[in-house]
Structure formats: structure tokens, C-alpha cells
Write a protein that holds these residues in place. Structure first.
Motif, PDB file in Angstrom:
ATOM      1  N   ALA A 137       4.103  10.772   1.174  1.00 50.21           N
ATOM      2  CA  ALA A 137       4.768   9.587   1.720  1.00 50.21           C
ATOM      3  C   ALA A 137       4.570   9.478   3.230  1.00 50.21           C
ATOM      4  CB  ALA A 137       6.261   9.640   1.390  1.00 50.21           C
ATOM      5  N   ASP A 138       4.611  10.624   3.940  1.00 51.76           N
ATOM      6  CA  ASP A 138       4.474  10.559   5.392  1.00 51.76           C
ATOM      7  C   ASP A 138       3.073  10.108   5.795  1.00 51.76           C
ATOM      8  OD1 ASP A 138       3.272  12.878   4.513  1.00 51.76           O
ATOM      9  OD2 ASP A 138       4.105  14.164   6.077  1.00 51.76           O
ATOM     10  N   PHE A 139       2.036  10.570   5.083  1.00 48.88           N
ATOM     11  CA  PHE A 139       0.675  10.135   5.381  1.00 48.88           C
ATOM     12  C   PHE A 139       0.514   8.648   5.074  1.00 48.88           C
ATOM     13  CE2 PHE A 139      -3.608   9.144   3.873  1.00 48.88           C
ATOM     14  CZ  PHE A 139      -4.367   9.515   4.982  1.00 48.88           C
ATOM     15  N   SER A 140       1.080   8.200   3.954  1.00 48.09           N
ATOM     16  CA  SER A 140       0.964   6.784   3.576  1.00 48.09           C
ATOM     17  C   SER A 140       1.561   5.883   4.652  1.00 48.09           C
ATOM     18  CB  SER A 140       1.671   6.545   2.240  1.00 48.09           C
ATOM     19  OG  SER A 140       1.154   7.381   1.230  1.00 48.09           O
ATOM     20  N   ALA A 141       2.727   6.271   5.169  1.00 48.37           N
ATOM     21  CA  ALA A 141       3.363   5.473   6.221  1.00 48.37           C
ATOM     22  C   ALA A 141       2.584   5.563   7.526  1.00 48.37           C
ATOM     23  CB  ALA A 141       4.803   5.954   6.427  1.00 48.37           C
ATOM     24  N   ALA A 142       2.067   6.760   7.837  1.00 49.41           N
ATOM     25  CA  ALA A 142       1.365   6.958   9.105  1.00 49.41           C
ATOM     26  C   ALA A 142       0.066   6.165   9.166  1.00 49.41           C
ATOM     27  CB  ALA A 142       1.080   8.447   9.316  1.00 49.41           C
ATOM     28  N   VAL A 143      -0.724   6.200   8.109  1.00 53.05           N
ATOM     29  CA  VAL A 143      -2.005   5.492   8.126  1.00 53.05           C
ATOM     30  C   VAL A 143      -1.771   3.982   8.172  1.00 53.05           C
ATOM     31  CG1 VAL A 143      -2.337   5.339   5.605  1.00 53.05           C
ATOM     32  CG2 VAL A 143      -4.319   5.414   7.120  1.00 53.05           C
ATOM     33  N   VAL A 177       6.958  11.026   9.854  1.00 45.54           N
ATOM     34  CA  VAL A 177       5.934   9.993  10.069  1.00 45.54           C
ATOM     35  C   VAL A 177       5.274  10.203  11.436  1.00 45.54           C
ATOM     36  CG1 VAL A 177       5.470   7.513  10.171  1.00 45.54           C
ATOM     37  CG2 VAL A 177       7.220   8.387   8.609  1.00 45.54           C
ATOM     38  N   VAL A 178       6.052  10.584  12.444  1.00 45.03           N
ATOM     39  CA  VAL A 178       5.504  10.861  13.780  1.00 45.03           C
ATOM     40  C   VAL A 178       4.520  12.016  13.710  1.00 45.03           C
ATOM     41  CG1 VAL A 178       6.068  11.676  16.095  1.00 45.03           C
ATOM     42  CG2 VAL A 178       7.464   9.903  15.027  1.00 45.03           C
ATOM     43  N   ARG A 179       4.884  13.079  12.970  1.00 44.26           N
ATOM     44  CA  ARG A 179       3.969  14.218  12.829  1.00 44.26           C
ATOM     45  C   ARG A 179       2.679  13.799  12.127  1.00 44.26           C
ATOM     46  NH1 ARG A 179       8.735  17.435  11.592  1.00 44.26           N
ATOM     47  NH2 ARG A 179       8.341  17.046   9.370  1.00 44.26           N
ATOM     48  N   ALA A 180       2.804  12.983  11.087  1.00 44.77           N
ATOM     49  CA  ALA A 180       1.623  12.593  10.311  1.00 44.77           C
ATOM     50  C   ALA A 180       0.707  11.648  11.072  1.00 44.77           C
ATOM     51  CB  ALA A 180       2.061  11.948   8.990  1.00 44.77           C
ATOM     52  N   ILE A 181       1.278  10.901  12.025  1.00 41.20           N
ATOM     53  CA  ILE A 181       0.451   9.917  12.737  1.00 41.20           C
ATOM     54  C   ILE A 181      -0.275  10.530  13.924  1.00 41.20           C
ATOM     55  CG2 ILE A 181       2.037   9.022  14.514  1.00 41.20           C
ATOM     56  CD1 ILE A 181       1.239   6.198  13.619  1.00 41.20           C
ATOM     57  N   ALA A 182       0.039  11.768  14.278  1.00 45.57           N
ATOM     58  CA  ALA A 182      -0.548  12.398  15.463  1.00 45.57           C
ATOM     59  C   ALA A 182      -2.080  12.361  15.466  1.00 45.57           C
ATOM     60  CB  ALA A 182      -0.047  13.835  15.597  1.00 45.57           C
ATOM     61  N   PRO A 183      -2.785  12.694  14.351  1.00 48.61           N
ATOM     62  CA  PRO A 183      -4.260  12.622  14.392  1.00 48.61           C
ATOM     63  C   PRO A 183      -4.780  11.212  14.655  1.00 48.61           C
ATOM     64  CG  PRO A 183      -3.499  13.854  12.470  1.00 48.61           C
ATOM     65  CD  PRO A 183      -2.304  13.208  13.063  1.00 48.61           C
ATOM     66  N   MET A 202       0.800  -1.222   0.000  1.00 45.28           N
ATOM     67  CA  MET A 202       0.000   0.000   0.000  1.00 45.28           C
ATOM     68  C   MET A 202       0.835   1.275   0.000  1.00 45.28           C
ATOM     69  SD  MET A 202      -3.124  -0.778  -0.325  1.00 45.28           S
ATOM     70  CE  MET A 202      -3.712   0.893  -0.098  1.00 45.28           C
ATOM     71  N   ILE A 203       1.939   1.316   0.728  1.00 44.20           N
ATOM     72  CA  ILE A 203       2.714   2.559   0.803  1.00 44.20           C
ATOM     73  C   ILE A 203       3.266   2.972  -0.566  1.00 44.20           C
ATOM     74  CG2 ILE A 203       4.790   3.639   1.786  1.00 44.20           C
ATOM     75  CD1 ILE A 203       4.224   2.127   4.378  1.00 44.20           C
ATOM     76  N   PRO A 204       3.932   2.060  -1.313  1.00 50.26           N
ATOM     77  CA  PRO A 204       4.360   2.458  -2.664  1.00 50.26           C
ATOM     78  C   PRO A 204       3.179   2.783  -3.580  1.00 50.26           C
ATOM     79  CG  PRO A 204       5.526   0.483  -1.937  1.00 50.26           C
ATOM     80  CD  PRO A 204       4.425   0.713  -0.952  1.00 50.26           C
ATOM     81  N   GLY A 205       2.087   2.024  -3.461  1.00 52.09           N
ATOM     82  CA  GLY A 205       0.912   2.282  -4.307  1.00 52.09           C
ATOM     83  C   GLY A 205       0.281   3.637  -4.017  1.00 52.09           C
ATOM     84  N   ILE A 255      -1.500   0.681  21.130  1.00 54.78           N
ATOM     85  CA  ILE A 255      -1.258   2.068  20.723  1.00 54.78           C
ATOM     86  C   ILE A 255       0.222   2.398  20.890  1.00 54.78           C
ATOM     87  CG2 ILE A 255      -1.804   4.485  21.243  1.00 54.78           C
ATOM     88  CD1 ILE A 255      -4.593   3.551  22.092  1.00 54.78           C
ATOM     89  N   GLY A 256       0.861   1.768  21.891  1.00 58.28           N
ATOM     90  CA  GLY A 256       2.285   1.990  22.106  1.00 58.28           C
ATOM     91  C   GLY A 256       3.150   1.559  20.938  1.00 58.28           C
ATOM     92  N   LEU A 257       2.645   0.655  20.087  1.00 58.29           N
ATOM     93  CA  LEU A 257       3.410   0.208  18.922  1.00 58.29           C
ATOM     94  C   LEU A 257       3.578   1.301  17.877  1.00 58.29           C
ATOM     95  CD1 LEU A 257       1.841  -3.343  18.439  1.00 58.29           C
ATOM     96  CD2 LEU A 257       4.137  -2.829  19.274  1.00 58.29           C
ATOM     97  N   THR A 258       2.806   2.385  18.014  1.00 55.40           N
ATOM     98  CA  THR A 258       2.904   3.479  17.045  1.00 55.40           C
ATOM     99  C   THR A 258       3.338   4.787  17.703  1.00 55.40           C
ATOM    100  OG1 THR A 258       0.529   3.963  17.295  1.00 55.40           O
ATOM    101  CG2 THR A 258       1.176   2.479  15.508  1.00 55.40           C
ATOM    102  N   THR A 259       3.833   4.704  18.930  1.00 53.89           N
ATOM    103  CA  THR A 259       4.294   5.918  19.616  1.00 53.89           C
ATOM    104  C   THR A 259       5.813   5.887  19.753  1.00 53.89           C
ATOM    105  OG1 THR A 259       3.911   4.843  21.749  1.00 53.89           O
ATOM    106  CG2 THR A 259       2.180   6.267  20.919  1.00 53.89           C
TER     107      THR A 259
END
Length: 425
Positions: A132-138, A391-397, A121-124, A366-370
Motif C-alpha cells: 500500500a505504501d508503494f502504491s500511494a508513493a508512486v 508513504v514518506v519513506r516509500a516516496i524517498a527514491p 490505481m491505488i486500490p487496483g 517536487i514540493g507537492l510531494t515533500t
């Protein structure tokens, strides 16, 4: 003094980036040496921690997931998810989350989800015009749904620690997992609308039906697992074996994408992964035994209850502690070390054990993404070829969304307890 040595070695090991299992072992050995306790205690307590029948299902579920992962499952699930939601604004982001919800019920681990879904999904998403940062964050955020929706390795560990039925634990995670996935889809859509992300054309009911048929045997694996547990015809360990056989048959003879020559390597890789988990369980059990012998659980409970005996405040304090611990410690190690003392504390203020177990696992997921130790963040940033900071900034929401779901599950017990009470009690 001995306890100070234990904590110093443990914190020092984590700071230096030493694997958690090794750090737990080194800290435990340092304590035993300082306290002049024979080292024979180490293998005894390790064996006692691993000698739990229900833990036998972990290798089975890991093998089943790896067989399905190598048998064409990822592509089919993503195609089905894309046919369902890809037509909306930010459709590939929604597909990413929906794919994780479907895939999580098969892989059972967040890292497997992040690597398998993210690899496609990330390359797609980047080719389709998504940042790229949103793709990795989601991808990283949605991967945490996997260990909540059954089957789930952390839920199996909790069942072994608490004596709660693994079937009940699986069912307790279903509604919170779906709720978390839907909340992330809403967040994805809002971000997509605000930033004008692309959308795809509706592919029609024909493609929806074809993609569903293509993914049917993969999705049916979750139904097989839950059905076996609910019917009482099989134990969790027997269900894991049946799931492995099912995954082999589907991958080799239905999808025909699992060559027989690949099976030995998959079995070996699954054995290595299982051994790593069980070694972590063993070392964490030694560490936990030391904490119990030092009466740390009682000190934690007494300390919290000296501040407040209000049930809702205690739940909030437990959540804050677990969120903090989840930033630095691997999920299974944190569960083995902290679950029993925190369960004692929660029961002391009237929290149902099944309810507590569910929001504790959700919390540590949730700790796996912090940052700084969020494993899924590192996996997805590596796939996207990005440094960790964007990626940290994009994952905040998404972190905010998941914490809101956590609070909802924490303060509305029925979200976790209703389904097990209806189907198993």
C-alpha cells in the motif's frame, strides 16, 4: 518592526494550518495596520494582481479538465497505459506513471492527477499484490508530472508574472516533464525487480490498438491546445475556451459518459476552484507588493551575490531555497511571492528567463510531494488509508530521482529552451 509582524503572522498562520490564501491576507492586513497604511491598498493590489488577461485561461483549462475527468477519460488513459507497459515487472506501477504523463496534459494540476489516477490505481495495485505504501508513493510522485507537461496552471502564472509567452512556457515544460516521467518509470522498474513485484501478461497488439483508439480523443486534447498556441490562431484564453467546448462534446457525444444533468455541477465546481486560485493570486500579490516596498528582493539578491557571483553556485542556492519553500508553501503563492526577485537574481548571473522559469516550476512541483505540507502526499495517503510516515519513506527514491532530474534541467538549459526556440522563435 512592521516586517517582523508580517513574517510572524505569516509563519504563525502556516503553523496553525490556516489556508495559505487566508494567511497571506491576514499577514498583509497586520502589516498595513502596523505601518498605518490605509486598508484601501488591499483591494487595489488584489485587483491589480488578478487583472491580467492571460489569467482568464485558468478557469477555461480547469473546466476542460473537469469535463474530461467526468467524461470517462481516466479509465481510458489507464487502459492504454496498461496495454503499453503493464506487461513489465511492476507493470501496474509503470502504468501509474505512464497514466499520469498522459493525464497530466489534460488536467494541468497535480492534485487532480493524484485524486483521479490514485482513486483507481491505488486500490487496483493493492489488490494485485503491491504494498500500500508503494502504491500511494508512486501515485503521489508521478502526479507532479501533470503541471509540467502542458497545459499547466503554474506555467500560466509564471507567464503572467514574467511576460514570457504562455506558449513558450508550455513548450519549455514538455521535455523536462517527459524526462521526469521516464526517470520515475526507471525507478519504479528497479524497485519492482528488487522487491519481486508482480507482472501482467502481454495483452497483444490488438488490445494496444483498441485502447489507443479508446483514449485517442482524450489525448488529442493536448494536441489541440498546443496546436492552437503554436499556430497563432488563438490566444491562451481562446484556446482554453475551445478546449472546454471540445471536452464537453467528447464527454457527452463521443464517450457518452458525461450526462447533461452533471454539467451545471461541474461548471460550479470549476468556478469555485478558479475563484480559490484567483483569490490566492490576489492576496499573494499584496504580500509580494509589501516585500518589494521593504526592498526584500534587493536584499536577497545582494546577500546571495555578496557570497558568490558564480552562475552555477547561484543556481544551486536558488534550487535549495525553492525546495525548502516548497515543503511549506503552496506552489502558486510561492511563485507569486518569490519568482520576480529570484528571476532578477538569476538574470544578474546570466540565466535565461525561460530556463529559470522552467526549473523554478519544476522545483516547486517536487514540493507537492515533500513533507510537511506536500498536498499530493496527503491525498494519496488518504486514498490508501495509511498514515503519512510509511508513504514518506516509500516516496524517498522518487524524490531523489526527481531532484536529479531537476539538477539536470537546471544545468543543461537546452532541455527547457530548445523546443520553444525551434517552434516559436
Amino acid at each position: 518592526m512592521n516586517l517582523a509582524i508580517l513574517i510572524a503572522v505569516f509563519v504563525g498562520g502556516l503553523t496553525l494550518g490556516i489556508p495559505v490564501a487566508v494567511t497571506l491576507g491576514l499577514a498583509s492586513m497586520a502589516y498595513l495596520f502596523a505601518a498605518d497604511i490605509p486598508f484601501v491598498v488591499l483591494p487595489q493590489k488584489m485587483y491589480a494582481g488578478m487583472d491580467v488577461f492571460v489569467l482568464l485561461c485558468i478557469p477555461g483549462f480547469i473546466l476542460a479538465g473537469n469535463l474530461m475527468n467526468n467524461g470517462g477519460i481516466t479509465e481510458r488513459i489507464i487502459r492504454f497505459a496498461n496495454a503499453m507497459v503493464g506487461w513489465a515487472r511492476g507493470g501496474l506501477g509503470l502504468t501509474n506513471v505512464a497514466g499520469s504523463m498522459l493525464f497530466g496534459g489534460i488536467s494541468g494540476t497535480a492534485v487532480a492527477d493524484a485524486a483521479s489516477i490514485g482513486g483507481m490505481m491505488i486500490p487496483g495495485m493493492r489488490r494485485a499484490g503491491y504494498p500500500a505504501d508503494f502504491s500511494a508513493a508512486v501515485t503521489a510522485a508521478s502526479s507532479t508530472v501533470g503541471p509540467i507537461i502542458p497545459p499547466s496552471v503554474p506555467m500560466i502564472i509564471v507567464g503572467a508574472l514574467s511576460g514570457i509567452s504562455v506558449g513558450k512556457m508550455f513548450l519549455a515544460g514538455a521535455a523536462p516533464g517527459i524526462l521526469m516521467g521516464l526517470a520515475m518509470m526507471v525507478t519504479t522498474y528497479i524497485i519492482a525487480v528488487r522487491k519481486g513485484f508482480p507482472r501482467q501478461a502481454w495483452q497483444g497488439l490488438g488490445e494496444l490498438a483498441r485502447s489507443f483508439l479508446g483514449a485517442f480523443w482524450a489525448i488529442a486534447m493536448t494536441a489541440l491546445i498546443i496546436g492552437g498556441l503554436l499556430s497563432g490562431l488563438a490566444t491562451p484564453t481562446e484556446t482554453a475556451v475551445v478546449a472546454s467546448v471540445y471536452a464537453f462534446v467528447v464527454g457527452s457525444f463521443v464517450y457518452r459518459e458525461l450526462p447533461l444533468r452533471a454539467v451545471p455541477k461541474i461548471v460550479i465546481d470549476s468556478a469555485i476552484s478558479s475563484a480559490a486560485i484567483l483569490a490566492l493570486v490576489g492576496f499573494a500579490n499584496v504580500f509580494g507588493w509589501i516585500l518589494v516596498s521593504e526592498r526584500i528582493p534587493q536584499a536577497i539578491a545582494a546577500g546571495v551575490l555578496s557570497v558568490t557571483e558564480n552562475k552555477y553556485v547561484v543556481i544551486l542556492l536558488i534550487n535549495v531555497l525553492l525546495l525548502f519553500i516548497g515543503m511549506f508553501m503552496e506552489t502558486i503563492a510561492a511563485l507569486i511571492i518569490l519568482f520576480v526577485p529570484l528571476l532578477t537574481l538569476a538574470q544578474g548571473v546570466g540565466v535565461d528567463p525561460l530556463h529559470f522559469a522552467t526549473f523554478a516550476v519544476l522545483n516547486l512541483m517536487i514540493g507537492l510531494t515533500t513533507p510537511p505540507v506536500g498536498v499530493c502526499l496527503f491525498v494519496c495517503a488518504n486514498i490508501a488509508k495509511l498514515p503519512l510516515t510509511p508513504v514518506v519513506r516509500a516516496i524517498a527514491p522518487f524524490l531523489l530521482t526527481n531532484i536529479l532530474v531537476l539538477l539536470l534541467v537546471s544545468y543543461v538549459p537546452a532541455i527547457a529552451t530548445w523546443l520553444p526556440s525551434v517552434l516559436l522563435d
